[in-house]
Structure formats: structure tokens, C-alpha cells
Scaffold this active site. Sequence first.
Site, PDB file in Angstrom:
ATOM      1  CB  CYS A 146      64.846  56.597  25.210  1.00 48.77           C
ATOM      2  SG  CYS A 146      64.684  58.328  25.672  1.00 48.77           S
ATOM      3  CG  HIS A 159      54.038  67.161  45.026  1.00 54.78           C
ATOM      4  ND1 HIS A 159      54.923  68.154  45.376  1.00 54.78           N
ATOM      5  CD2 HIS A 159      53.761  66.496  46.179  1.00 54.78           C
ATOM      6  CE1 HIS A 159      55.174  68.094  46.666  1.00 54.78           C
ATOM      7  NE2 HIS A 159      54.485  67.089  47.171  1.00 54.78           N
ATOM      8  NE  ARG A 197      73.112  56.121  25.057  1.00 57.07           N
ATOM      9  CZ  ARG A 197      72.380  56.272  23.966  1.00 57.07           C
ATOM     10  NH1 ARG A 197      71.684  57.381  23.798  1.00 57.07           N
ATOM     11  NH2 ARG A 197      72.359  55.342  23.029  1.00 57.07           N
TER      12      ARG A 197
END
Length: 143
Positions: free
Chosen positions: A65, A98, A109
Amino acid sequence: MKIAIGNDHAGTDYKNAIIEYLQTKKIEVVNYGTNAEDSVDYPDFVHPVASDVESKKVDLGIIICGSGNGAAMTANKHQEVRAALCWTKELVELAREHNDANILSIPARYTSLPQAVEMVKTFLDTSFEGGRHQRRVDKIACQ
């Protein structure tokens, strides 16, 4: 290997480039993302990815997103999911080694397309180290 991928409108180009890369590696892709750039709600595309990872229908997930935050927050509502928001391949490597991250959340973006594909390569090529990290991962899930 089988990967589920989901994206909102900010991640359509990224998803397409990532799918193209995965196909060159003969990796099966389940595409839950939008194919358009019209505004959509990212949870509609992230929950199916997280559900598939949680139920082990797929090996790993990739979600995209604009900031990566909303997608990661949504995916992490699922009990067996460890979605990591990453913007460099070094963060991806640590999230896998980890934290045993099983979903990569990419901020479209804030990363370039080549950088995103490089992060996916790292996500697939890096294994969980286990050892002292296992007890920490075991403590993530709510009991």
C-alpha cells in the site's frame, strides 16, 4: 513455493513487477490485489493474503500500500501472521532472520520499483535463524 500478494491502488505497478519476477522463479502466485489505480480500501486485499498465510494455503505473503503501515497493521490482526513493514533489503533480511516474518509489507510511495523487487528477492532468499530468536517469536502471539 506459493505466494499470496495483495495491494491497493498505490501498489498496482509494484504488484505487477513483483509477480513478473516471481514467475521467472517459477513461484506460484495467488493475486488478491486490485489491478486498477482507482481508490480502494487496502484491508479488502490484505485480509485474504493474511488468511492464506495463517492457514498455510501459501508459504509467504506480500502486501503493498502507499505507506505499508495500514497493510501491515491489517495483516498483523491475524494470529499466525508476522507482517514486517520494510523499506530496505537490510530490514527485510533482519525481519526474516530474527522475526520469522511471513508477510512482507512494502510502502509503494517510499520505495522504488527496483528496490521493491530487490526486497522480495531478499525476503525469499533469507531464512529464519531460530535459536534465541525462536523464544521471542513464540512470545509474539497472544495466548
